[in-house]
Design a protein around this motif. Sequence first.
Motif, PDB file in Angstrom:
ATOM      1  N   THR A 148      10.192   0.364   1.408  1.00  0.00           N
ATOM      2  CA  THR A 148       8.773   0.247   2.087  1.00  0.00           C
ATOM      3  C   THR A 148       8.482  -1.249   2.513  1.00  0.00           C
ATOM      4  O   THR A 148       7.334  -1.545   2.763  1.00  0.00           O
ATOM      5  CB  THR A 148       7.911   0.911   1.020  1.00  0.00           C
ATOM      6  N   ASP A 161       0.861  -1.198  -0.033  1.00  0.00           N
ATOM      7  CA  ASP A 161       0.026   0.051  -0.068  1.00  0.00           C
ATOM      8  C   ASP A 161       0.924   1.178  -0.094  1.00  0.00           C
ATOM      9  O   ASP A 161       0.542   2.090  -0.738  1.00  0.00           O
ATOM     10  CB  ASP A 161      -0.881  -0.032   1.305  1.00  0.00           C
ATOM     11  N   LEU A 162       2.030   1.432   0.656  1.00  0.00           N
ATOM     12  CA  LEU A 162       2.484   2.597   0.827  1.00  0.00           C
ATOM     13  C   LEU A 162       3.517   2.708  -0.333  1.00  0.00           C
ATOM     14  O   LEU A 162       3.498   3.873  -0.921  1.00  0.00           O
ATOM     15  CB  LEU A 162       3.640   2.437   2.106  1.00  0.00           C
ATOM     16  N   ARG A 189       0.617  -2.411  10.312  1.00  0.00           N
ATOM     17  CA  ARG A 189      -1.013  -2.371  10.498  1.00  0.00           C
ATOM     18  C   ARG A 189      -1.517  -3.851  10.663  1.00  0.00           C
ATOM     19  O   ARG A 189      -2.877  -3.860  10.792  1.00  0.00           O
ATOM     20  CB  ARG A 189      -1.463  -1.546   9.419  1.00  0.00           C
ATOM     21  N   GLN A 201      -1.684   5.648   5.879  1.00  0.00           N
ATOM     22  CA  GLN A 201      -0.701   5.409   4.876  1.00  0.00           C
ATOM     23  C   GLN A 201      -0.301   6.672   3.695  1.00  0.00           C
ATOM     24  O   GLN A 201       0.728   6.791   3.500  1.00  0.00           O
ATOM     25  CB  GLN A 201      -0.554   4.059   3.941  1.00  0.00           C
ATOM     26  N   SER A 206       3.554  -5.818   7.921  1.00  0.00           N
ATOM     27  CA  SER A 206       3.214  -4.564   8.051  1.00  0.00           C
ATOM     28  C   SER A 206       2.745  -4.333   9.549  1.00  0.00           C
ATOM     29  O   SER A 206       2.426  -5.020  10.139  1.00  0.00           O
ATOM     30  CB  SER A 206       2.137  -4.111   7.298  1.00  0.00           C
ATOM     31  N   THR A 229       1.982   9.226   5.500  1.00  0.00           N
ATOM     32  CA  THR A 229       3.346   8.529   5.217  1.00  0.00           C
ATOM     33  C   THR A 229       4.023   8.600   4.172  1.00  0.00           C
ATOM     34  O   THR A 229       5.024   9.283   3.626  1.00  0.00           O
ATOM     35  CB  THR A 229       3.631   6.946   5.779  1.00  0.00           C
ATOM     36  N   GLU A 285      -4.567   1.723   7.424  1.00  0.00           N
ATOM     37  CA  GLU A 285      -3.990   1.630   6.047  1.00  0.00           C
ATOM     38  C   GLU A 285      -4.458   2.923   5.154  1.00  0.00           C
ATOM     39  O   GLU A 285      -3.739   3.416   4.315  1.00  0.00           O
ATOM     40  CB  GLU A 285      -5.067   0.578   5.003  1.00  0.00           C
TER      41      GLU A 285
END
Length: 382
Positions: free
Chosen positions: A96, A20-21, A103, A258, A101, A261, A255
């Motif tokens: 990344t 995701d990031l 999360r 993100q 993760s 971030t 999520e």
Amino acid sequence: MSPKAAQREKPLIMVVGCGDLGSRLLTMLLQTPETQHVVITGRDEERLTRTANLARFTAANLGLVEEVGVERVDLEDVDATAETLARVRPDIVVMTASLQSWRVITQLPRKHFEALDEAQFGPWLPMHLTLNHQLAKAVRESGTAPLVLNAAFPDAVGPVLDTVGLAPTAGIGNVANIIPALTFGFAIEAGVAPADVRVRLIAQHYFSHYVPRFGDEGNGRYHLSATVNGEPLDDIPHRAVFAHLSGRLRRLGGEAGQLLTASSAMRVVHALAGGGGRTAHAPAPGGLPGGYPVRVDAGGIALDLPADVPLDLAVAINEDCQRADGIDRVDADGTVTFSAREMSVMKELLGYECRTMRLEDSGEWAEELGAKYREFAERVTA
């Protein structure tokens, strides 16, 4: 494939990890001329191709037609990763990827998440250190010298890898993620425009994670100062500002969070890529523990500490805050000692206990922790 050599007058940015990031950051990178030469890497070639094309087509809708390079990279294969780095020769690498993760535990049933969250983030270090160590070894082996930015628990990963001369250039996220809300909070209290406020914060991950959720600093030591057009805002109580972060300035996390971030990373990458010098915040610049105010330009990243805070005090503040996050200390040989209280939570809930960890054992501890967590998650969600 990699971007054409003719385009290399601008820096080539390699995004490592296609989650995701990494995907959010890729979309942002294509939006500015300085950062449009990108290659995204990971293990799943199908996902890489689809992610790259989604970002390209999104950019095309905005009138920006750019190519995105795709390279398969398995960080556990150091030699192959080094060969890829030597061939592609990125100027900036944004890491990344992690083994699990942060999360993931937020997806547990609420009461179980809240119980496990009492362990803080420190005990999860092997999940983030292991792949960063592999990447760092590959960079060294490749003979290249890119600037490396790490998003996976950089506050602790950086100082551990620094003990063996492999620290990333800096981290992204964490301390940087709380700066916009603090800026708005001071602006509210001072009755001024946020654009006129400048905040400088020295704090480890614990602080930036805790304050937005609870509206106070918890057990985290920190140093925070703010100015309006250069004039100090010393008369504003920090607790009044913090209260806004869990009140009118509360935001989505998990999520969805993100996105913040990714934008923190973009601020740093854009400046490094020649988008102009700017102030920012970053965890672990030069392998230091915790987070710091910095200045960033095409020449690199430099500390930008307040005049009344010497470096040794800034480091001590972050090391103290790090203890609240479950890491008691990092020794000169890279051995990590975890705090007893936080590790006791891991032992009680997961049956996992690691009081000390050598850098070279990180992968084994990560494997055990991952297995114990999966057993726990299956049990509480059954």
